[in-house]
Design a protein around this motif. Structure first.
Motif, PDB file in Angstrom:
ATOM      1  N   UNK A   7       7.464  -2.670  -6.833  1.00 24.45           N
ATOM      2  CA  UNK A   7       8.262  -1.445  -6.890  1.00 24.45           C
ATOM      3  C   UNK A   7       7.500  -0.279  -7.521  1.00 24.45           C
ATOM      4  N   UNK A   8       6.192  -0.385  -7.611  1.00 28.17           N
ATOM      5  CA  UNK A   8       5.403   0.691  -8.204  1.00 28.17           C
ATOM      6  C   UNK A   8       5.549   1.989  -7.425  1.00 28.17           C
ATOM      7  N   UNK A   9       5.600   3.102  -8.143  1.00 32.03           N
ATOM      8  CA  UNK A   9       5.761   4.408  -7.500  1.00 32.03           C
ATOM      9  C   UNK A   9       4.592   5.331  -7.778  1.00 32.03           C
ATOM     10  N   UNK A  10       3.851   5.047  -8.825  1.00 27.30           N
ATOM     11  CA  UNK A  10       2.816   5.966  -9.292  1.00 27.30           C
ATOM     12  C   UNK A  10       1.448   5.328  -9.171  1.00 27.30           C
ATOM     13  N   UNK A  11       0.462   6.151  -8.832  1.00 24.28           N
ATOM     14  CA  UNK A  11      -0.910   5.634  -8.791  1.00 24.28           C
ATOM     15  C   UNK A  11      -1.353   5.237 -10.192  1.00 24.28           C
ATOM     16  N   UNK A  12      -0.827   5.965 -11.180  1.00 27.15           N
ATOM     17  CA  UNK A  12      -1.139   5.684 -12.568  1.00 27.15           C
ATOM     18  C   UNK A  12       0.080   6.020 -13.419  1.00 27.15           C
ATOM     19  N   UNK A  13       0.585   5.042 -14.116  1.00 22.48           N
ATOM     20  CA  UNK A  13       1.723   5.294 -15.000  1.00 22.48           C
ATOM     21  C   UNK A  13       1.315   6.240 -16.122  1.00 22.48           C
ATOM     22  N   UNK A  14       0.051   6.147 -16.559  1.00 23.72           N
ATOM     23  CA  UNK A  14      -0.427   6.982 -17.652  1.00 23.72           C
ATOM     24  C   UNK A  14      -0.516   8.455 -17.263  1.00 23.72           C
ATOM     25  N   UNK A  15      -0.747   8.735 -15.990  1.00 23.72           N
ATOM     26  CA  UNK A  15      -0.899  10.124 -15.569  1.00 23.72           C
ATOM     27  C   UNK A  15       0.351  10.582 -14.813  1.00 23.72           C
ATOM     28  N   UNK A  16       0.490  10.148 -13.589  1.00 21.60           N
ATOM     29  CA  UNK A  16       1.589  10.645 -12.749  1.00 21.60           C
ATOM     30  C   UNK A  16       2.956  10.155 -13.227  1.00 21.60           C
ATOM     31  N   UNK A  21       0.865  -1.173   0.000  1.00 19.38           N
ATOM     32  CA  UNK A  21       0.000   0.000   0.000  1.00 19.38           C
ATOM     33  C   UNK A  21       0.903   1.224   0.000  1.00 19.38           C
ATOM     34  N   UNK A  22       0.697   2.112  -0.951  1.00 24.70           N
ATOM     35  CA  UNK A  22       1.610   3.241  -1.142  1.00 24.70           C
ATOM     36  C   UNK A  22       0.848   4.511  -1.451  1.00 24.70           C
ATOM     37  N   UNK A  23       1.547   5.619  -1.267  1.00 27.22           N
ATOM     38  CA  UNK A  23       1.059   6.905  -1.743  1.00 27.22           C
ATOM     39  C   UNK A  23       1.848   7.230  -2.992  1.00 27.22           C
ATOM     40  N   UNK A  24       1.178   7.752  -3.993  1.00 21.71           N
ATOM     41  CA  UNK A  24       1.826   8.102  -5.254  1.00 21.71           C
ATOM     42  C   UNK A  24       3.039   8.991  -4.984  1.00 21.71           C
ATOM     43  N   UNK A  25       4.118   8.730  -5.683  1.00 22.03           N
ATOM     44  CA  UNK A  25       5.359   9.485  -5.495  1.00 22.03           C
ATOM     45  C   UNK A  25       5.266  10.911  -6.008  1.00 22.03           C
ATOM     46  N   UNK A  26       4.262  11.224  -6.797  1.00 26.28           N
ATOM     47  CA  UNK A  26       4.101  12.586  -7.314  1.00 26.28           C
ATOM     48  C   UNK A  26       3.607  13.482  -6.184  1.00 26.28           C
ATOM     49  N   UNK A  27       4.386  14.506  -5.823  1.00 18.64           N
ATOM     50  CA  UNK A  27       3.990  15.358  -4.698  1.00 18.64           C
ATOM     51  C   UNK A  27       2.671  16.094  -4.907  1.00 18.64           C
ATOM     52  N   UNK A  28       2.270  16.308  -6.149  1.00 14.88           N
ATOM     53  CA  UNK A  28       1.000  16.971  -6.404  1.00 14.88           C
ATOM     54  C   UNK A  28      -0.161  15.980  -6.467  1.00 14.88           C
ATOM     55  N   UNK A  29       0.109  14.726  -6.141  1.00 19.58           N
ATOM     56  CA  UNK A  29      -0.920  13.696  -6.193  1.00 19.58           C
ATOM     57  C   UNK A  29      -1.155  13.075  -4.816  1.00 19.58           C
ATOM     58  N   UNK A  30      -0.283  12.206  -4.401  1.00 14.56           N
ATOM     59  CA  UNK A  30      -0.362  11.485  -3.122  1.00 14.56           C
ATOM     60  C   UNK A  30      -1.619  10.613  -2.998  1.00 14.56           C
ATOM     61  N   UNK A  31      -2.118  10.115  -4.139  1.00 15.78           N
ATOM     62  CA  UNK A  31      -3.249   9.192  -4.154  1.00 15.78           C
ATOM     63  C   UNK A  31      -2.775   7.855  -3.610  1.00 15.78           C
ATOM     64  N   UNK A  32      -3.532   7.252  -2.722  1.00 12.97           N
ATOM     65  CA  UNK A  32      -3.166   5.943  -2.176  1.00 12.97           C
ATOM     66  C   UNK A  32      -3.517   4.861  -3.194  1.00 12.97           C
ATOM     67  N   UNK A  33      -2.630   3.884  -3.322  1.00 14.33           N
ATOM     68  CA  UNK A  33      -2.909   2.785  -4.243  1.00 14.33           C
ATOM     69  C   UNK A  33      -2.284   1.499  -3.730  1.00 14.33           C
ATOM     70  N   UNK A  34      -2.883   0.402  -4.128  1.00 14.58           N
ATOM     71  CA  UNK A  34      -2.393  -0.926  -3.793  1.00 14.58           C
ATOM     72  C   UNK A  34      -1.510  -1.378  -4.957  1.00 14.58           C
ATOM     73  N   UNK A  35      -0.221  -1.489  -4.686  1.00 10.97           N
ATOM     74  CA  UNK A  35       0.742  -1.876  -5.720  1.00 10.97           C
ATOM     75  C   UNK A  35       0.643  -3.382  -5.956  1.00 10.97           C
TER      76      UNK A  35
END
Length: 178
Positions: free
Chosen positions: A154-163, A134-148
């Motif tokens: 090693x996922x860092x982004x809530x969405x690779x397509x966006x963040x 369980x992580x928070x998106x690495x993008x400081x303007x996002x911080x959306x929680x997501x289940x990796x």
């Protein structure tokens, strides 16, 4: 609760009742919003996720507990090393209790049964090593929680397509101008 939803997905949904995203996408600005601004909103959220106890009436103190738990969980995701005092979650103890049969289970007592389920889920995930997924998106303007759910975890982004794309594009532009 939708039984096809993974337990960590449910915790992520709870964390995302605070949407901190502040970015522009396709010309539309996304502004931060908090879905838990009243006792009624908390009651609705718990009901929508089958976490409300039948006949239970929530009070302002229950909303305060929910907000403190959400804040503590987000802080725990940002700082996974709580130190000797237990960090942000120190105010939410979990105990061993008799379980089905002769077993044991983790038991929380926040005073709000639906929140107890979430906290017990977190404790179980921590005990089994799944909490790291369980992580928070690495993008400081996002911080959306997501289940990796990636294979490597090693996922860092809530969405690779966006963040992820936004970050990689910005890095590319920095390299090109340097």
């Amino acid at each position: 609760m939708d039984r096809t939803v993974d337990d960590l997905d449910l915790v992520a949904r709870f964390l995302n009742t605070l949407d901190e995203r502040t970015f522009t996408r396709h010309g539309q600005e996304h502004t931060a919003v908090d879905d838990l601004t009243s006792v009624e909103a908390l009651t609705s959220w718990l009901r929508a996720h089958d976490l409300a106890t039948a006949g239970a009436v929530l009070h302002p103190a229950d909303l305060e507990t929910a907000l403190r738990l959400r804040t503590a969980l987000r802080a725990a995701l940002l700082d996974p090393d709580p130190g000797p005092r237990g960090g942000a979650l120190a105010g939410f103890p979990v105990h061993l209790a008799p379980g089905p049969g002769s077993g044991l289970r983790l038991r929380a007592d926040t005073g709000v049964p639906g929140l107890d389920v979430l906290l017990e889920t977190v404790a179980t995930a921590a005990a089994t090593g799944r909490w790291a997924r369980l992580k928070l998106c690495a993008a400081p303007e996002c911080r959306w929680a997501f289940h990796d759910t990636s294979r490597s975890g090693a996922g860092r982004w809530c969405s690779m397509e966006i963040c992820g794309n936004r970050h990689k594009t910005a890095a590319y532009r920095r390299r090109r101008t340097a």
